[in-house]
Design a protein around this motif. Structure first.
Motif, mmCIF file in Angstrom:
data_model
loop_
_atom_site.group_PDB
_atom_site.id
_atom_site.type_symbol
_atom_site.label_atom_id
_atom_site.label_comp_id
_atom_site.label_asym_id
_atom_site.label_seq_id
_atom_site.Cartn_x
_atom_site.Cartn_y
_atom_site.Cartn_z
ATOM 1 N N ILE A 149 0.849 -1.189 0.000
ATOM 2 C CA ILE A 149 0.000 0.000 0.000
ATOM 3 C C ILE A 149 0.888 1.244 0.000
ATOM 4 N N CYS A 150 1.957 1.202 0.796
ATOM 5 C CA CYS A 150 2.888 2.328 0.850
ATOM 6 C C CYS A 150 3.601 2.537 -0.482
ATOM 7 N N LEU A 152 2.470 1.542 -3.601
ATOM 8 C CA LEU A 152 1.595 1.814 -4.740
ATOM 9 C C LEU A 152 0.572 2.919 -4.512
ATOM 10 N N LEU A 153 0.045 3.040 -3.290
ATOM 11 C CA LEU A 153 -1.099 3.919 -3.074
ATOM 12 C C LEU A 153 -0.788 5.152 -2.227
ATOM 13 N N TYR A 154 -0.297 4.929 -1.029
ATOM 14 C CA TYR A 154 -0.043 6.063 -0.136
ATOM 15 C C TYR A 154 0.913 5.635 0.968
ATOM 16 N N ILE A 237 0.198 5.537 -9.525
ATOM 17 C CA ILE A 237 -1.094 5.544 -8.827
ATOM 18 C C ILE A 237 -1.083 6.582 -7.711
ATOM 19 N N LYS A 238 0.029 6.673 -7.000
ATOM 20 C CA LYS A 238 0.164 7.684 -5.945
ATOM 21 C C LYS A 238 -0.068 9.086 -6.505
ATOM 22 N N ILE A 241 -3.761 9.639 -7.330
ATOM 23 C CA ILE A 241 -4.537 9.841 -6.085
ATOM 24 C C ILE A 241 -4.288 11.239 -5.528
#
Length: 249
Positions: A149-150, A152-154, A237-238, A241
């Motif tokens: 998650i860290c 790819l996303l946040y 992705i980050k 977002i």
């Protein structure tokens, strides 16, 4: 709408992320339905039989070993520690490199302090028998998922402390396993301690290379780390977002 550039590493990371989600869901189902049994599996000797916990242990150990030997298919964030991946930027400033290293070290150990204090709470709850071995295992598997998650996303560490522009440039990129297996320190058996202390080896291996060759970790001295030369593009992705959250699409 921004489209993702499907680099081989991006696709690989997305597949691995789905795999980690599935592992988390499977362990969580066991946790909800058979928590006492899960506690016994975590604490029992391997001589009493092989279970899915031991398969999970084997998976975790395999991942950590690959991080130490760094095969070619690992991300640029890991391969930058290798000498053959280093492309020196001509006439880079050694003074700027030293300033960068000092700044990043201060931030890195701030992350370590925050992490140890946060997980010290879980350790205290376990020692006072408010939570048990199954809770710590579930926390570890949750951290296992959060690692991607860290990426790819946040990442809260990136946003609030490290301030690095992407994972490729992350000073603490290979701290993930140490963080992941911190809860295992509190369970006193081979299954848990072998994971925790192997993760310490991964962390120490990374820190030794960083101390000896800081120029490999700074985009001002290593051209591979500059955005124009990045082949992974795992930050996409980050960025999407962040644009949505800030309204800067």
């Amino acid at each position: 709408m921004t489209k993702l550039v499907k680099t081989p590493m991006m696709v690989r990371y997305l597949i691995k992320f789905v795999f980690r989600v599935l592992i988390f869901v499977c362990v969580f189902v066991f946790y909800l339905l058979h928590k006492e049994w899960l506690c016994r599996l975590v604490t029992q000797s391997v001589w009493k039989g092989i279970s899915f916990i031991h398969v999970l242990w084997g998976l975790f150990m395999f991942i950590m070993v690959t991080h130490i030997i760094s095969p070619p298919k690992l991300s640029m964030a890991l391969r930058k520690a290798k000498d053959k991946e280093y492309v020196e930027v001509s006439n880079y400033s050694e003074l700027e490199l030293h300033r960068f290293v000092h700044n990043q070290n201060v931030k890195a150990w701030s992350v370590m302090l925050v992490w140890l204090i946060f997980n010290g709470i879980w350790g205290a709850l376990y020692l006072f028998m408010i939570i048990d071995e199954a809770d710590l295992l579930m926390l570890t598997v949750f951290y296992f998922l959060c690692d991607y998650i860290c990426i790819l996303l946040y990442c809260p560490f990136q946003s609030f402390i490290m301030k690095n522009k992407c994972c490729i440039n992350c000073r603490i990129y290979d701290w993930g396993h140490f963080m992941m297996f911190t809860p295992m320190l509190f369970i006193r058996n081979f299954f848990s301690w072998s994971l925790f202390f192997t993760s310490c080896v991964v962390l120490i291996h990374w820190e030794i290379i960083y101390a000896k060759h800081p120029e490999r970790f700074y985009s001002g001295s290593n051209g591979v780390l500059q955005c124009a030369n990045c082949n992974d593009k795992t930050c996409q992705i980050k960025k999407i977002i962040k644009r949505k959250v800030t309204g800067n699409e």
